[in-house]
Design an enzyme around this catalytic site. Structure first.
Site, PDB file in Angstrom:
ATOM      1  N   GLU A   1       0.835  -1.211   0.000  1.00  0.00           N
ATOM      2  CA  GLU A   1       0.000   0.000   0.000  1.00  0.00           C
ATOM      3  C   GLU A   1       0.868   1.258   0.000  1.00  0.00           C
ATOM      4  OE1 GLU A   1      -1.266   1.891   3.335  1.00  0.00           O
ATOM      5  OE2 GLU A   1      -0.786   0.320   4.772  1.00  0.00           O
TER       6      GLU A   1
ATOM      7  N   LYS B   1      -3.783  -1.564  15.345  1.00  0.00           N
ATOM      8  CA  LYS B   1      -3.176  -0.807  16.446  1.00  0.00           C
ATOM      9  C   LYS B   1      -4.105  -0.792  17.646  1.00  0.00           C
ATOM     10  CE  LYS B   1       0.260   2.143  14.384  1.00  0.00           C
ATOM     11  NZ  LYS B   1       0.065   2.556  12.996  1.00  0.00           N
TER      12      LYS B   1
HETATM   13  N1  PSU Z   1      -3.079   1.578  10.413  1.00  0.00           N
HETATM   14  C1  PSU Z   1      -1.846   1.959  10.756  1.00  0.00           C
HETATM   15  N2  PSU Z   1      -1.175   2.845   9.966  1.00  0.00           N
HETATM   16  C2  PSU Z   1      -1.723   3.329   8.810  1.00  0.00           C
HETATM   17  C3  PSU Z   1      -3.008   2.883   8.453  1.00  0.00           C
HETATM   18  C4  PSU Z   1      -3.647   2.028   9.288  1.00  0.00           C
HETATM   19  O1  PSU Z   1      -1.348   1.506  11.763  1.00  0.00           O
HETATM   20  O2  PSU Z   1      -1.085   4.124   8.107  1.00  0.00           O
HETATM   21  C5  PSU Z   1      -3.607   3.361   7.168  1.00  0.00           C
HETATM   22  C6  PSU Z   1      -3.817   2.176   6.215  1.00  0.00           C
HETATM   23  O3  PSU Z   1      -3.586   2.615   4.900  1.00  0.00           O
HETATM   24  C7  PSU Z   1      -5.287   1.865   6.418  1.00  0.00           C
HETATM   25  C8  PSU Z   1      -5.858   3.234   6.657  1.00  0.00           C
HETATM   26  O4  PSU Z   1      -5.859   1.251   5.309  1.00  0.00           O
HETATM   27  O5  PSU Z   1      -4.875   3.910   7.431  1.00  0.00           O
HETATM   28  C9  PSU Z   1      -7.173   3.167   7.377  1.00  0.00           C
HETATM   29  O6  PSU Z   1      -7.678   4.454   7.518  1.00  0.00           O
HETATM   30  P1  PSU Z   1      -9.204   4.685   7.969  1.00  0.00           P
HETATM   31  O7  PSU Z   1      -9.251   4.246   9.411  1.00  0.00           O
HETATM   32  O8  PSU Z   1      -9.402   6.143   7.788  1.00  0.00           O
HETATM   33  O9  PSU Z   1     -10.024   3.840   7.073  1.00  0.00           O
END
Ligand code: PSU
Ligand code: MN
Length: 303
Positions: free
Chosen positions: A25, A159
């Protein structure tokens, strides 16, 4: 109109030949890690896959083109831009129509990688259900996306700033197959053990590949999530982890942080209170997941 997916020649040739390919990603590059570390980590991930005989396919949005297999110049461009959006599935049409740049989330990356014929995808941490989601409804689109994309995603769980138990419940509801890699408990990203059990455990990349192949044989539409704990010697000290997490959550309450600002606030606060160690754990987590993704892709290609 921009093409809906651009696949690099290297990636499309490898997919056509049935050689191992791992999708990566780009939100980690554009929004997850500080500069210049972000580009170093992204290039290192690609180099480590290549040295294992695996073709890397970093996914991102450049000039409105959803691209699978970004060039080094494109990675550099995305790594420095203040004009680079965080692009999840719902954001793809806007970025495409407006010729935008974007780092793709797990949801958008999985979608584009699957369209390019890629079977394995490595990320750091998956998005999940946020604490307080019962009132805010804040749940990552990653979860719903994985229910409809038959790919294998390697992640170190989610996380601990998220609601891990609720995330696992949602993954169950969404028919996502969750595997613990050599573990009985779901990893907590910075730490090996979130305290929640996984429904199934595998001991090898070959076993994980067999589960993905069985999913395909059954014609099931959802992802397999391979949950890979960070190496024991790289995890954040468990006591320290508990302390800095509590401190950051308290701080968010005191500072009135809500909504989309919450995750960056918590991560930044944890990074500062651990004197940067959480960032090193993040990098170690990602390296481990990239390596395991390479092994699974190799095992799948050998089937
Ligand atoms: N979790 C992490 N670091 C990140 C992300 C998630 O520990 O950088 C990123 C990933 O790309 C994930 C996105 O798909 O954030 C999810 O964001 P949201 O919760 O806004 O969907
Ligand atoms: Mn959200």
């Amino acid at each position: 109109m921009n093409p809906a997916v651009v696949v690099s020649e290297e990636v499309s040739a490898a997919v056509a030949d049935g050689r191992p390919v791992v999708a990566l990603e780009s939100t980690i590059l554009t929004h997850g890690l500080p500069r210049p570390r972000n580009l170093e980590v992204a290039l290192d991930a690609e180099a480590s896959l290549r040295s294992a005989g695996v073709v890397p396919a970093t996914v991102g949005m450049v000039d409105g083109c959803p691209t699978v297999g970004l060039s080094t110049a494109q990675l550099e461009r995305l790594s420095i831009g203040d004009d680079v959006a965080k692009v999840s599935v719902r954001d793809l049409p806007v970025a495409l129509a407006r010729n935008g740049h974007g780092g793709t989330t797990v949801a958008a990356t999985a979608l584009l990688a699957h369209r390019a014929g890629i079977a394995v995808f490595s990320t750091g941490g998956l998005g999940g259900v946020h604490r307080g989601a019962s009132t805010t409804f804040d749940e990552s689109a990653d979860l719903v996306a994985l229910s409809g994309i038959p790919i294998l995603v390697v992640s170190a769980g989610v996380k601990s700033i998220l609601d891990v138990g609720a995330t696992l419940e949602r993954l169950e509801t969404l028919n996502v197959t969750v595997l613990g890699y050599r573990t009985d408990t779901f990893p907590g990203f910075y730490v090996r053990d979130s305290g929640f059990p996984v429904p199934a455990r595998v001991e090898s990349a070959t076993e994980a590949a067999a589960v993905a192949a069985a999913r395909d044989a059954l014609g099931l539409p959802a992802a397999v999530l391979l949950a890979n704990p960070v190496a024991a010697d790289a995890q954040l000290d468990v006591e320290e982890h508990r302390r800095v997490l509590d401190e950051a959550l308290d701080g968010a309450g005191v500072d009135g942080i809500t909504g989309q600002a919450t995750t960056p606030y918590l991560l930044d606060r944890i990074r500062r209170t651990t004197a940067g160690r959480s960032l090193e754990v993040n990098v170690a987590v990602y390296r481990g997941n990239v390596a395991l993704g390479g092994e699974v892709a190799t095992a799948l290609a050998a089937r």
